[in-house]
Design an enzyme around this catalytic site. Structure first.
Site, PDB file in Angstrom:
ATOM      1  N   CYS A  81      78.864  35.095  51.328  1.00 40.45           N
ATOM      2  CA  CYS A  81      79.820  34.887  50.244  1.00 40.45           C
ATOM      3  C   CYS A  81      81.176  34.538  50.865  1.00 40.45           C
ATOM      4  O   CYS A  81      81.671  35.266  51.719  1.00 40.45           O
ATOM      5  CB  CYS A  81      79.911  36.173  49.435  1.00 40.45           C
ATOM      6  N   GLU A 109      78.365  23.499  59.916  1.00 42.01           N
ATOM      7  CA  GLU A 109      77.982  22.787  58.689  1.00 42.01           C
ATOM      8  C   GLU A 109      78.262  23.622  57.432  1.00 42.01           C
ATOM      9  O   GLU A 109      77.345  23.998  56.699  1.00 42.01           O
ATOM     10  CB  GLU A 109      76.498  22.405  58.733  1.00 42.01           C
ATOM     11  N   GLU A 139      76.161  16.486  66.536  1.00 42.69           N
ATOM     12  CA  GLU A 139      74.718  16.710  66.675  1.00 42.69           C
ATOM     13  C   GLU A 139      73.994  15.400  66.418  1.00 42.69           C
ATOM     14  O   GLU A 139      74.370  14.633  65.530  1.00 42.69           O
ATOM     15  CB  GLU A 139      74.196  17.714  65.646  1.00 42.69           C
ATOM     16  N   LEU A 198      59.891  23.077  67.437  1.00 35.89           N
ATOM     17  CA  LEU A 198      59.334  21.731  67.597  1.00 35.89           C
ATOM     18  C   LEU A 198      60.389  20.646  67.367  1.00 35.89           C
ATOM     19  O   LEU A 198      60.064  19.469  67.275  1.00 35.89           O
ATOM     20  CB  LEU A 198      58.155  21.532  66.627  1.00 35.89           C
ATOM     21  N   HIS A 199      61.644  21.058  67.255  1.00 33.95           N
ATOM     22  CA  HIS A 199      62.725  20.075  67.078  1.00 33.95           C
ATOM     23  C   HIS A 199      63.063  19.468  68.435  1.00 33.95           C
ATOM     24  O   HIS A 199      63.180  20.177  69.433  1.00 33.95           O
ATOM     25  CB  HIS A 199      63.944  20.799  66.497  1.00 33.95           C
TER      26      HIS A 199
HETATM   27  C1  GAL Z   1      71.713  20.915  61.763  1.00 32.53           C
HETATM   28  C2  GAL Z   1      72.192  22.281  62.198  1.00 32.53           C
HETATM   29  C3  GAL Z   1      71.620  22.658  63.550  1.00 32.53           C
HETATM   30  C4  GAL Z   1      70.146  22.381  63.599  1.00 32.53           C
HETATM   31  C5  GAL Z   1      69.903  20.937  63.256  1.00 32.53           C
HETATM   32  C6  GAL Z   1      68.455  20.520  63.315  1.00 32.53           C
HETATM   33  O1  GAL Z   1      71.849  20.736  60.386  1.00 32.53           O
HETATM   34  O2  GAL Z   1      73.595  22.318  62.282  1.00 32.53           O
HETATM   35  O3  GAL Z   1      71.888  24.019  63.814  1.00 32.53           O
HETATM   36  O4  GAL Z   1      69.486  23.225  62.713  1.00 32.53           O
HETATM   37  O5  GAL Z   1      70.364  20.687  61.951  1.00 32.53           O
HETATM   38  O6  GAL Z   1      68.320  19.153  63.034  1.00 32.53           O
END
Ligand code: GAL
Length: 686
Positions: free
Chosen positions: A116, A151, A314, A364-365
């Site tokens: 919150c 984010e 990112e 798996l990312h």
């Molecule tokens: C973003 C996030 C990251 C990671 C990433 C994966 O939205 O900030 O921590 O989760 O996605 O794509």
């Protein structure tokens, strides 16, 4: 205040807190960082539990070592505040910190971004950990920027947030009568007697007052910003010279910046705009070039927010794990997608994440280091190649984009139009339409700023301003656009523009003043077509399709309005479809074009190519076939042309003069040059 170090940043989210039990992995990381020429790491983003395992008990030793080690290999740290996710002890002891959803249901502990923004306890705990981090690392030479939270997103509907919302409404409207008038509250007997009767919109209660829905979104922007201000309050005092950033987001299928709140006011309060770019390359529903044009649009939006280079905070070196299908980048794409961002003003290419997690939802990312922990890996080699390329390109850091064209995008209008019941649910496509107009310039290799309405205060640098589908338009914006045409600028506006005011109340009588005063027209109706239906417009002797929306317009009694095109069929056949009115008709200056119908890309391409010529918009002296894009940045002593082949075939471009390619170091002669599929070049013109 903004940090400038004449290097392009390369690196990413580094989560050593997941690997504290694996010291050999942490030492491999340093070795691999050097090999990939990585020089910047976002650290500690989700590390609250590792930093404060129990309330008031802090463990910074591991982070000290990480900062020292990164500095030891010549790297820098973007240090995160950990507010994006929190330790279990915090939710257990202070359940108020958990979010409440729009159905007034209290969330349980877990996930992330589940707090919150109003909670005094959450603010207090965030304040403590942020202060501790700032005090501990203020003099650490590795610290060069703050990554505030992660984010920012979401909304909370708890009682504290309701109180704050009502306070915000009281301040905005002063009296309940003023609010009722703005909300058109007599409709369905929705009149309020007191501010205490107001609640955030919900589908189990009030969700049909458009003014209220819009105000709630504005309040969420205000509330998020207020939380951010709280986060940085002590950080600004303790580390006044360290800039701050926050990673913004975007939605590729809809080609839109994140719609949860408005980034325009946010951008004014951060030092560097960053965003997280995850284009779904190699999908089966659009060409590589089309997807590249979406990435270009979003990059131009994020750059224009501060009119300065931005960071890709990112991105993935290979694939993500959250698309319906998660495809690997084909050979060459990592380099191409990097240059795609540099070309539009990025000064940092960072990844999520440095090392692939071993467990949990992101195992798996894609990441720079895979589970094989080996540099003998295609993705690792791609990253190392990009690291070398970024070093070769370091002179482009802080070079600027000089756009003579602006396309207006407004998040508030996006919300209001999406909320408006009417037209067709499937074909409103606000952000997609703004992108389509932008794409016509992108295809002509013309740099564009995607501006927000607050930028309309000064449009003097632009020759052309395009305003597609700006449904909600403030009178102030109208006056600013009118001034732009009075100063000789060329303005283009379309159907479904200037229909509602800032309260989402429709303009009465002849409609919004801009229609009469600047365009010399009146919109009498807007016809919505079914997806398979078509009308047509004739323009410059050629017939183009009109689809989805055909506004029926009438020129006012203004001798300066010219009808450039008419509809080809239906009951409004032969009525005007495209008009122009010149502020200075004698010299054909200050043109205000109104495009009343949605058309295909073919019309927009022809129409804008003509405006590009007439307005003498600068284009690079490089001829390119479709699918090859050139974008330009200007340094102190050189102009840089970024050449990108977004096709799966070899392509020929033609150079008007000799230029070195900074990536390969090869001097290219004038004449024809062959680009391989996905090939990139950065040509420097001194
Ligand atoms: C973003 C996030 C990251 C990671 C990433 C994966 O939205 O900030 O921590 O989760 O996605 O794509």
């Amino acid at each position: 205040m903004v940090h400038r170090n004449n290097t392009l940043l390369h690196g990413g989210d580094y989560n050593p807190d997941q690997w504290l039990a694996y010291p050999e992995i942490l030492s491999d990381d340093l070795k691999y960082m050097k090999q990939t020429r990585a020089n910047a790491f976002s650290v500690g983003i989700f590390a609250w539990a590792a930093l404060e395992p129990r309330e008031g008990e802090f463990t910074f030793g591991w982070l000290d070592k990480i900062l020292d080690d990164i500095y030891g290999i010549g790297g820098r740290v973007i240090l995160a505040t950990p507010s994006g996710a929190r330790p279990a002890w915090l939710s257990q002891k202070y359940p108020e910190v958990n979010r409440t959803d729009h159905r007034r249901q209290k969330m349980l502990h877990g996930g992330r971004h589940n707090h919150c923004f109003s909670s005094p306890v959450y603010r207090e705990k965030v304040g403590i950990i942020n202060r501790k981090l700032a005090e501990r690392y203020k003099d650490h030479p590795a610290l060069f920027m703050w990554h505030i939270s992660n984010e920012y997103s979401g909304e909370c509907h708890c009682l504290l947030c309701q109180d704050n919302f009502r306070r915000w409404l009281r301040e905005k409207y002063g009296t309940i009568d003023a609010l009722n008038a703005a909300y058109w509250a007599a409709f369905w007997s929705h009149t309020f007697n007191d501010f205490d009767q107001l609640e955030s919109p919900t589908d189990i209660g009030e969700g049909w007052i458009h003014g209220l829905n819009l105000d709630w979104k504005r309040f969420v922007t205000h509330q998020t910003l207020d939380f951010y201000r709280h986060e940085i309050k002590d950080i600004r005092v303790i580390t006044p010279d360290v800039p701050v950033t926050n990673n913004f987001m975007a939605d590729f299928p809809n080609v839109a910046p994140f719609t949860g709140f408005d980034y325009a006011p946010f951008a004014r309060e951060i030092d560097v705009v960053s965003w997280d770019a995850y284009p779904p390359w190699h999908n089966d529903y659009e060409s590589t070039a089309h997807l590249a044009s979406k990435l270009a649009f979003l990059n131009d939006y994020f750059r224009a927010l501060k009119d300065a280079p931005f960071y890709i905070l990112e991105s993935t070196p290979s694939m993500v794990n959250w698309q319906p299908v998660n495809r690997a980048k084909r050979p060459g794409m990592h380099k191409l997608s990097t240059v795609a961002c540099l070309a539009h003003g990025a000064d940092a290419i960072m990844y999520f994440q440095w090392r692939k997690s071993r467990g949990s939802t992101e195992k798996l990312h894609g990441a720079v280091i895979d589970h094989d922990n080996s540099p003998d890996n295609r993705v690792f080699c791609d990253v190392a190649e990009v690291g070398q390329m970024l070093e070769n390109l370091s002179e482009i850091a802080d070079s600027r984009t000089h756009a003579q064209v602006a396309v207006l995008f407004d998040t508030e209008s996006h919300w209001a139009l999406d909320n408006a019941e009417g037209f067709s649910r499937q074909s409103k496509k606000y952000s997609q339409t703004v992108h389509t107009h932008h794409k016509a310039f992108w295809q002509a290799n013309v740099p564009v700023d995607v501006i927000t309405p607050d930028k309309c205060a000064d449009l003097t640098r632009y020759k052309i301003v395009v305003v597609p589908m700006l449904y909600l338009m403030r009178e102030k914006t109208m006056r600013q656009l009118q001034t732009f045409t009075q100063n000789g600028g060329t303005l283009v506006m379309t159907y479904i523009s200037a229909l509602a005011d800032e309260n989402d109340l429709m303009y009465l009588d002849e409609g919004a003043p801009i229609l009469r005063d600047t365009f010399g027209i009146r919109i009498t109706e807007t016809d919505t077509l079914y997806p398979s239906q078509r009308n047509g417009v004739c323009y410059n002797g050629k017939e183009y399709e009109a689809l989805d929306y055909c506004a029926i317009i009438q020129p006012t009694n203004d001798a300066n309005v010219e009808i450039l095109s008419t509809y080809t069929s239906d009951f409004y056949a032969n009525s005007p479809a495209i008009t122009v009115r010149y502020t200075d008709a004698a010299n054909k200056k200050g043109a205000a074009y109104f495009i009343a119908a949605r058309t295909g890309e073919d019309f927009l391409q022809d129409f804008y190519n003509q405006l590009i010529k007439e307005n003498q918009i600068t284009q690079p002296s490089i001829q390119t076939p479709p699918g090859v894009s050139v974008q330009t940045r200007h340094g102190n002593n050189a102009t840089y042309h970024f050449v990108m082949n977004y096709t799966e075939e070899a392509q020929i471009i033609t150079l008007a003069n000799k230029m070195p390619d900074l990536i390969s170091g090869i001097e290219l002669n004038e004449g024809e040059i062959k680009l391989q599929p996905y090939d990139v070049m950065v040509l420097s013109n001194r």
